[in-house]
Write an enzyme that holds these catalytic residues in place. Sequence first.
Site, PDB file in Angstrom:
ATOM      1  CG  HIS A 237      -1.613  -1.223   1.580  1.00 14.89           C
ATOM      2  ND1 HIS A 237      -2.873  -1.512   1.082  1.00 14.89           N
ATOM      3  CD2 HIS A 237      -1.286  -2.272   2.380  1.00 14.89           C
ATOM      4  CE1 HIS A 237      -3.282  -2.677   1.560  1.00 14.89           C
ATOM      5  NE2 HIS A 237      -2.346  -3.164   2.335  1.00 14.89           N
TER       6      HIS A 237
HETATM    7  O1  RIB Z   1      -4.387  -0.212   5.403  1.00 12.20           O
HETATM    8  C1  RIB Z   1      -3.038  -0.216   4.988  1.00 12.20           C
HETATM    9  C2  RIB Z   1      -2.245   0.770   5.771  1.00 12.20           C
HETATM   10  O2  RIB Z   1      -2.293   0.442   7.151  1.00 12.20           O
HETATM   11  C3  RIB Z   1      -0.750   0.771   5.397  1.00 12.20           C
HETATM   12  O3  RIB Z   1      -0.218   2.059   5.602  1.00 12.20           O
HETATM   13  C4  RIB Z   1      -0.165  -0.182   6.393  1.00 12.20           C
HETATM   14  O4  RIB Z   1       1.215   0.119   6.667  1.00 12.20           O
HETATM   15  C5  RIB Z   1      -0.995   0.100   7.606  1.00 12.20           C
HETATM   16  O5  RIB Z   1      -0.431   1.212   8.288  1.00 12.20           O
END
Ligand code: RIB
Length: 309
Positions: A237
């Site tokens: 992500h």
């Molecule tokens: O939902 C994904 C996010 O939440 C990413 O930033 C992961 O590192 C967690 O922090």
Amino acid sequence: MLKTPIILDCDPGLDDAIAIFIALASSEFDVKGLVTVAGNQTLDKVTRNALQLVEVIGSDVPVVKGAALPLVREQVTAGYVHGESGLKTLVLPEPKRASQNNAIQFIYDTAVKLKGELVIVAVGPLTNIAHAILIHPDLKEHVKKIVIMGGGHHNGNITPAAEFNIFADPEAAKVVFESGIDLVMVGLDVTMADGLSKDEVLSLFTKHNDKTKIIEHILLDMVNSEGPGYKPWAYIHDAMALMVLLYDDLLSGRMCHVDIETKGDRTYGKTVVDYYDTHKLPKNAFVTFEVNRERFHQAIQERLRVYEQ
Ligand code: RIB
Ligand code: CA
């Protein structure tokens, strides 16, 4: 080439770690600092992880310790994905240097010094950014834009409605989305649309060294880490959010009005994207809906193979 000055506000975190590797190896960026925020794990753990990672990479970028707790709600962490340490099974040498502890002033002073050129890449809960906005209301005049890994139009990951970064501090997210600062929202619509399979991870590098082995270890730990019902991929992500600054054709989307649900029992922390502009409210965020999959896989390879040198 003019470098883009960025602050990476993060909660390492496995995918944060990949974003840190990419940010510090991309010549397009002038990374002014990593600011840590409690999220995937507690503040001390994510800060330690950030210090360890920058030392493995050999960077002297400042690591600045931020907020330990959300603005209002009780703390939630994501050890079920990132493990007890925040970097799952990865073990790195003890950090040699300490973090700085003046996150809000660091964000503000850096923004003012850069005269409106600073881009903040926020890949954890938005607590630090909200504090900076509340304490320095003129921050808006000094920040070019904020790229946010967070939210999603269609679904959540920590609840059916909410994505983790927003859910971990919805009130902070509301402050940021109402700030008037230019926002790019990189949510689950794109970050869960593609990922790296185990085979792709194992074939990512053509030759190995300590750094590539660490990157491969992190990615293998991420494959299947989101739990049942997800594809057996490493969903990176945060790296995808960061790379929106590097590749104009990586993600597509449009301006929408986005509000944050801070009262719903089942929808607390949802990013309410007015996709059809039903309320004709000011469009406060560029929301990304599609990922260019070919570009995504090419970009990951290009940006991580730098560490083969
Ligand atoms: O939902 C994904 C996010 O939440 C990413 O930033 C992961 O590192 C967690 O922090
Ligand atoms: Ca994160």
